[in-house]
Scaffold this active site. Sequence first.
Site, PDB file in Angstrom:
ATOM      1  N   GLY A 241      40.813  42.776  37.528  1.00 28.33           N
ATOM      2  CA  GLY A 241      40.178  43.564  38.575  1.00 28.33           C
ATOM      3  C   GLY A 241      40.587  43.074  39.950  1.00 28.33           C
ATOM      4  O   GLY A 241      40.661  41.865  40.186  1.00 28.33           O
ATOM      5  N   SER A 242      40.858  43.984  40.853  1.00 30.44           N
ATOM      6  CA  SER A 242      41.146  43.674  42.251  1.00 30.44           C
ATOM      7  C   SER A 242      42.324  42.696  42.357  1.00 30.44           C
ATOM      8  O   SER A 242      43.432  43.035  41.970  1.00 30.44           O
ATOM      9  CB  SER A 242      39.867  43.153  42.917  1.00 30.44           C
ATOM     10  OG  SER A 242      40.034  43.099  44.306  1.00 30.44           O
ATOM     11  N   SER A 243      42.090  41.475  42.835  1.00 26.01           N
ATOM     12  CA  SER A 243      43.203  40.518  42.896  1.00 26.01           C
ATOM     13  C   SER A 243      43.799  40.313  41.496  1.00 26.01           C
ATOM     14  O   SER A 243      45.011  40.135  41.342  1.00 26.01           O
ATOM     15  CB  SER A 243      42.706  39.181  43.462  1.00 26.01           C
ATOM     16  OG  SER A 243      43.751  38.257  43.555  1.00 26.01           O
TER      17      SER A 243
ATOM     18  N   ALA B  60      43.977  42.633  39.235  1.00 29.29           N
ATOM     19  CA  ALA B  60      44.804  43.813  38.953  1.00 29.29           C
ATOM     20  C   ALA B  60      46.136  43.707  39.690  1.00 29.29           C
ATOM     21  O   ALA B  60      47.187  44.060  39.161  1.00 29.29           O
ATOM     22  CB  ALA B  60      44.068  45.080  39.362  1.00 29.29           C
ATOM     23  N   MET B  61      46.093  43.151  40.916  1.00 28.02           N
ATOM     24  CA  MET B  61      47.355  42.922  41.644  1.00 28.02           C
ATOM     25  C   MET B  61      48.219  41.964  40.850  1.00 28.02           C
ATOM     26  O   MET B  61      49.428  42.156  40.698  1.00 28.02           O
ATOM     27  CB  MET B  61      47.081  42.292  43.016  1.00 28.02           C
ATOM     28  CG  MET B  61      46.271  43.135  43.957  1.00 28.02           C
ATOM     29  SD  MET B  61      46.177  42.246  45.537  1.00 28.02           S
ATOM     30  CE  MET B  61      44.796  43.075  46.305  1.00 28.02           C
TER      31      MET B  61
END
Length: 272
Positions: free
Chosen positions: A135-137, A139-140
Amino acid sequence: MFFRSLVSVLAISATSFAAQLTQVSNYSGSAKAKPGMWTYVPDQVKSDALVVAIHSCQFSAQKYLQNSLILWKKGSDTKGYVTVWPSSTTECWDVSSKSSLSHNGGGDSNVIANMITYAIDKYQIDSKKVFVTGGSSGAMMSNVLIATYPELITAVSLYSGVPAGCFVSSSGASAAWNNTCSGGQSISTAQHWGDAVREIYPGYNGTRPRMHGSVDSTLSPKNYDETLKQWTNVFGNYRTDDFGPNVQGIWAHGVGHSVPSQLTVSQAWFGL
Ligand SMILES: *[C@@H]1O[C@H](CO)[C@@H](O)[C@H](O)[C@H]1NC(C)=O
Ligand SMILES: *[C@@H]1O[C@H](CO)[C@@H](O)[C@H](O)[C@H]1NC(C)=O
Ligand SMILES: *[C@@H]1O[C@H](CO)[C@@H](O)[C@H](O)[C@H]1NC(C)=O
């Protein structure tokens, strides 16, 4: 008698939830970055798949596993697959430095790849069943991971990320925040985003992980389109937007105005 059997039932149910998040300290550490590796092995391993769950900024492996919105521990308990929980040493994952944005560059992506290789061997994972989510970082980082180590990963499921190479740091700083990208102002062509992936691992010509993902409004939703441009370019795919059984859109990237018949797809839509 009744009491005794109740006690033994309780004892059994207590032991049947004994699995815990456990740190692995010797997972291979030639890379410079040193995030922690944590694993969750369910009491009953019923699957030879591996899921790597990558936390968001300001989280850790423990906090991510315990977060009530993050259901991968539950998935592991019910389906019986092993999960790996990388834990960063920085506030957010390093998706900005050259070392993390390169195959075997010694950065965070390299370290997570080492965790995967370790886990495949240690838990007898089928190397065709290695899945990554975050998620978020996280996901990056998942996006960076499938660009840097496409050969290791089968499929990825992203929750609110940005394209690989979008969070670059012009100064080369590691784990740098990038307001241009997070704010949805890093808009480019599919070709540019595809090139960013190809430059991360030059010459790679093997299979690549299947990817899907979703978006929120914290990291600009524009990153949804940018990420799709990136991977449809890398795969050379048409982009299909699926809105359920009645509406489906297909975006023919890089195809001239005379779109060739997609006979199989159109026939399937007609039910022929
Ligand atoms: C790493 O540690 C695990 C358990 O902590 C152990 O089973 C394994 O043999 C170790 N591997 C090496 C290469 O030392
Ligand atoms: C942020 O990322 C963009 C690409 O998405 C890049 O052009 C820009 O230089 C980066 N900003 C900083 C401050 O590094
Ligand atoms: C793919 O890459 C490998 C390793 O670099 C190389 O040996 C092979 O010739 C390449 N195949 C194609 C079709 O380019």
